[in-house]
Design a protein around this motif. Structure first.
Motif, PDB file in Angstrom:
ATOM      1  N   ALA A  58       0.837  -1.208   0.000  1.00 47.88           N
ATOM      2  CA  ALA A  58       0.000   0.000   0.000  1.00 47.88           C
ATOM      3  C   ALA A  58       0.873   1.260   0.000  1.00 47.88           C
ATOM      4  O   ALA A  58       0.585   2.226  -0.716  1.00 47.88           O
ATOM      5  N   GLN A  59       1.935   1.247   0.800  1.00 50.48           N
ATOM      6  CA  GLN A  59       2.836   2.397   0.835  1.00 50.48           C
ATOM      7  C   GLN A  59       3.530   2.593  -0.518  1.00 50.48           C
ATOM      8  O   GLN A  59       3.660   3.722  -0.985  1.00 50.48           O
ATOM      9  N   GLN A  61       2.440   1.690  -3.431  1.00 49.79           N
ATOM     10  CA  GLN A  61       1.435   2.174  -4.383  1.00 49.79           C
ATOM     11  C   GLN A  61       1.194   3.672  -4.185  1.00 49.79           C
ATOM     12  O   GLN A  61       1.080   4.415  -5.155  1.00 49.79           O
ATOM     13  N   SER A  62       1.159   4.104  -2.957  1.00 51.43           N
ATOM     14  CA  SER A  62       0.970   5.524  -2.653  1.00 51.43           C
ATOM     15  C   SER A  62       2.148   6.357  -3.178  1.00 51.43           C
ATOM     16  O   SER A  62       1.952   7.426  -3.758  1.00 51.43           O
ATOM     17  N   ARG A  65       1.910   6.560  -6.992  1.00 51.68           N
ATOM     18  CA  ARG A  65       0.842   7.489  -7.376  1.00 51.68           C
ATOM     19  C   ARG A  65       1.303   8.935  -7.216  1.00 51.68           C
ATOM     20  O   ARG A  65       1.110   9.775  -8.090  1.00 51.68           O
ATOM     21  N   ASP A  66       1.956   9.213  -6.084  1.00 48.39           N
ATOM     22  CA  ASP A  66       2.459  10.551  -5.795  1.00 48.39           C
ATOM     23  C   ASP A  66       3.532  10.949  -6.808  1.00 48.39           C
ATOM     24  O   ASP A  66       3.543  12.081  -7.303  1.00 48.39           O
ATOM     25  N   SER A 131      11.592   9.266  -4.843  1.00 47.71           N
ATOM     26  CA  SER A 131      10.663   8.141  -4.679  1.00 47.71           C
ATOM     27  C   SER A 131      11.421   6.834  -4.457  1.00 47.71           C
ATOM     28  O   SER A 131      10.993   5.976  -3.683  1.00 47.71           O
TER      29      SER A 131
END
Length: 162
Positions: A58-59, A61-62, A65-66, A131
């Protein structure tokens, strides 16, 4: 008479053996759209062997996305339109049955055709590096070691193929 029955049996066996893969494919591809939509994307490359937890996924993916949003914010409207057109062309290639490798070439070509300025390229490098650091910070030391090993193996493969 015996020859006829043997040839019929051989024909039946051959037909059965050729039909089995088609029936299996038909059964697996006819799964309901709800099930397909709920199954998560398969991890590729280095991430596949890291055995990420759901929280880590989940992290990640976040962060992705960011990162995508930050990079898109750098692009001009014309560049965004070119990128969208290149994405549609890649999807059409995939649907037409042309391989993943050729679609990836189209992806790289799409970025080249954007005619990015040096300032945009610099900003994108900084965003990607940031990232990358954020993603590595999420990993456990064991996962970081596995990732480093995978990257080293890929480097060696690239050098051998040249």
């Amino acid at each position: 008479m015996k020859l006829k029955s043997l040839s019929l049996i051989a024909g039946a066996i051959a037909l059965t053996l050729t039909a089995i893969p088609f029936t299996v494919k038909a059964q697996t591809s006819s799964s309901s759209p709800l099930i397909v939509a709920q199954t998560p994307k398969k991890q590729r490359g280095a991430w596949q062997g890291l055995e990420l937890t759901d929280a880590q996924k989940a992290q990640m993916q976040s962060i992705r996305r960011d990162t995508r949003a930050k990079i898109e914010a750098i692009l001009t409207p014309e560049q965004k339109a070119k990128l969208a057109a290149a994405k549609q062309a890649r999807q059409a290639q995939r649907q037409a049955g042309q391989g993943q490798r050729q679609a990836n070439r189209g992806q790289r070509k799409g970025w080249v055709e954007l005619n990015l300025t040096e300032a945009q390229k610099t900003q994108m490098r900084q965003i990607r590096e940031s990232s990358k650091q954020q993603m590595q910070a999420i990993l456990t030391p064991e996962q970081q070691a596995k990732l480093k090993q995978f990257q080293e193996n890929m480097r060696q493969r690239r050098q051998q193929s040249r």
